[in-house]
Design a protein around this motif. Structure first.
Motif, PDB file in Angstrom:
ATOM      1  N   ARG A 232      95.384  46.496 103.222  1.00 57.60           N
ATOM      2  CA  ARG A 232      94.032  46.423 102.836  1.00 57.60           C
ATOM      3  C   ARG A 232      93.921  47.260 101.537  1.00 57.60           C
ATOM      4  NH1 ARG A 232      90.685  50.223 104.103  1.00 57.60           N
ATOM      5  NH2 ARG A 232      91.731  50.558 106.152  1.00 57.60           N
ATOM      6  N   MET A 233      94.534  48.342 101.535  1.00 59.73           N
ATOM      7  CA  MET A 233      94.441  49.154 100.519  1.00 59.73           C
ATOM      8  C   MET A 233      94.896  48.619  99.115  1.00 59.73           C
ATOM      9  SD  MET A 233      95.349  53.033 101.985  1.00 59.73           S
ATOM     10  CE  MET A 233      94.986  53.980 100.792  1.00 59.73           C
ATOM     11  N   GLU A 234      96.105  47.877  99.107  1.00 61.64           N
ATOM     12  CA  GLU A 234      96.804  47.220  98.142  1.00 61.64           C
ATOM     13  C   GLU A 234      95.766  46.003  97.583  1.00 61.64           C
ATOM     14  OE1 GLU A 234      99.366  47.401  96.194  1.00 61.64           O
ATOM     15  OE2 GLU A 234      99.843  49.209  96.867  1.00 61.64           O
ATOM     16  N   ARG A 235      95.111  45.581  98.437  1.00 60.79           N
ATOM     17  CA  ARG A 235      94.055  44.648  98.088  1.00 60.79           C
ATOM     18  C   ARG A 235      92.867  44.963  97.301  1.00 60.79           C
ATOM     19  NH1 ARG A 235      95.708  41.575 102.901  1.00 60.79           N
ATOM     20  NH2 ARG A 235      93.877  42.777 104.035  1.00 60.79           N
ATOM     21  N   GLY A 236      93.029  46.308  97.373  1.00 65.85           N
ATOM     22  CA  GLY A 236      91.680  46.920  96.669  1.00 65.85           C
ATOM     23  C   GLY A 236      90.374  46.815  97.564  1.00 65.85           C
ATOM     24  N   GLU A 237      90.503  47.037  98.764  1.00 64.92           N
ATOM     25  CA  GLU A 237      89.516  46.817  99.630  1.00 64.92           C
ATOM     26  C   GLU A 237      88.933  48.148 100.102  1.00 64.92           C
ATOM     27  OE1 GLU A 237      90.392  44.122 102.746  1.00 64.92           O
ATOM     28  OE2 GLU A 237      90.906  42.475 101.271  1.00 64.92           O
TER      29      GLU A 237
END
Lengths: 240, 217
Positions: A232-237
């Motif tokens: 989720r963090m990598e997807r910038g969410e």
């Protein structure tokens, strides 16, 4: 107690920038350095070891800067990088015979123990080893001189699940002896299994450097696995 | 330093570096441009650099508990060791040709450069060129060996050409002395060769250390 302090480490390449990386590695703890491929893990590690010349920042080992104390500090560090063919046509025991002379603290017993544990035949040459066995050979040299700090770049990549588990168990044993283990990986389950602390790098920036519990408390949604959190963090969410 | 030399000899080097020391014996050959023996010795060293590069020797060495400049120092020590071994063979050839074989017909009829102290000085000069141009040039990247070696080849063969031609210039015939003729001049030429070798090697070492500190491995 921090045995490694990375302060504002910077390195600029034409297509990548490591942006003021700062974190610490503590004695008797396992620190997982996680990030996707190309996030800057290897650049950070190479800068920590003066293999790459940083554009800014400093690295302190045992409170002393690496530059100017290189010889002494390196004696207390074990480093291993994934699959590298060192002297592919020389016998492993010949390579080891040279390496051990550089360390006053070389532990022949530990060398034999890890040779057996990794089922590594030191009469072979690196050319005769599988990719996973090459990783083990690198680890063997890093583990056999009673290093107080282990810096391992992708040590579990290329290892079968049994060997990975064995290696994570070895980390656990070393931790009990007060060794600081800092290892990079993109396999999140490795972090879940053994890491006390997490340094998370994303696009050349340290996004988090904290204990695993704190990381989960700050970034994970209830019931979310570490892997889900990171995806989720990598997807910038954003934060949970 | 002993450990670094041991690593250089047992892990980093190519067997050709040791084998090509024997080219120092070309100093015995009459009617042959004997300074080519110097070039062939450095060709063995070039093979060693190639073998070391393919074995990831530079990074391996940089990870050992030594300073980065000691990685360079180890390589220079090895290079100088091989060069001086070849020089010992050349010296033996020079002594034999200056004494017991001083009157031997193949040598007295030699149209090319004689093996004498001046030739030893010239050999040292070419070894110095190798250290300055190739070894120091290698440490600009620690992996590119082609360009500095081509630059060295050009410089070395120009030097061989000049040294071979010198004694044909009127007034410089004494440089090609037989036996113990013109010994003062000959020894002065050798001393100059030693000084130039030492200066070029020291210059090369300092430049290589400076360059190696800056590059990313």
């Amino acid at each position: 107690m921090s045995v490694v302090e990375v302060r504002g480490l910077m390195k600029k390449y034409p297509s990548f920038e490591l942006k003021e990386a700062s974190f610490t590695v503590d004695a008797g703890r396992i620190t997982g350095f996680i990030g996707r491929n190309g996030a800057g893990k290897t650049t950070t590690i190479k800068s920590m070891l003066n293999l790459v010349h940083p554009d800014g920042g400093s690295v302190l080992y045992f409170g002393k800067p690496l530059l100017g104390n290189e010889t002494e500090i390196k004696k207390h560090i074990g480093y291993s990088t994934g699959v590298v063919n060192w002297y592919p046509r020389k016998k492993i025991r010949s390579i080891v015979d040279i390496v051990k002379r550089f360390y006053d603290t070389w532990d022949e017993e530990a060398y034999r123990k890890y040779t057996e544990l990794f089922q590594l035949d030191d009469a072979k040459t690196p050319l005769e080893l599988s990719e996973g066995m090459k990783v083990k050979f690198n680890l063997l040299m890093a583990l056999s001189h009673r290093a107080e700090v282990l810096i391992l770049d992708e040590p579990t990549s290329g290892l079968d699940p049994f060997s990975r588990n064995e290696l994570l168990d070895v980390f656990g044993e070393l931790k009990k002896d007060g060794v600081a283990v800092f290892f990079s990986t993109h396999i999140i389950s490795d972090i879940e299994k053994c890491a006390d602390d997490i340094v998370y790098i994303s696009r050349g920036r340290i996004a988090a450097a904290t204990s695993r519990e704190d990381f989960t408390a700050r970034f994970s949604a209830p019931g979310e696995t570490l892997e889900d959190t990171m995806l989720r963090m990598e997807r910038g969410e954003g934060h949970a | 330093m002993r450990n670094i030399m041991r690593k250089e000899i047992r892990l980093s080097s190519s067997p050709l570096a040791f084998l090509f020391i024997a080219f120092g014996l070309l100093f015995f050959l009459p009617g042959y441009p004997i300074l080519c023996g110097v070039f062939f010795t450095t060709l063995g060293l070039f093979q060693s650099f190639q073998a070391a590069r393919e074995a990831n020797d530079t990074v391996f060495s940089a990870l050992l508990p030594i300073a980065k400049r000691d990685v360079v120092k180890g390589r220079f020590l090895f290079v100088c060791f091989i060069e001086l071994c070849a020089l010992v063979l050349m010296l033996v050839a020079v002594i034999v040709r200056m004494t017991v074989l001083a009157e031997a017909a193949p040598y007295t009829a030699n149209a090319l450069m004689n093996a004498n102290p001046f030739a030893l000085g010239a050999a040292l000069f070419i070894f110095g060129l190798f250290n300055r141009i190739f070894v120091s040039g290698f440490y600009k990247t620690a992996y590119k060996i082609g360009r500095p070696f081509v630059a060295y080849i050009i410089a070395a063969f120009l030097a061989i050409l000049v040294f071979e031609a010198l004694h044909h210039i009127p007034g410089l015939g004494a440089l090609n002395a037989f036996g113990t003729d013109h010994l003062g001049l000959q020894l002065a030429a050798l001393a100059a060769g030693i000084a130039v070798y030492a200066l070029l090697t020291a210059w090369a070492y300092r430049a290589a250390c400076r360059r190696f500190e800056k590059i990313d491995l």
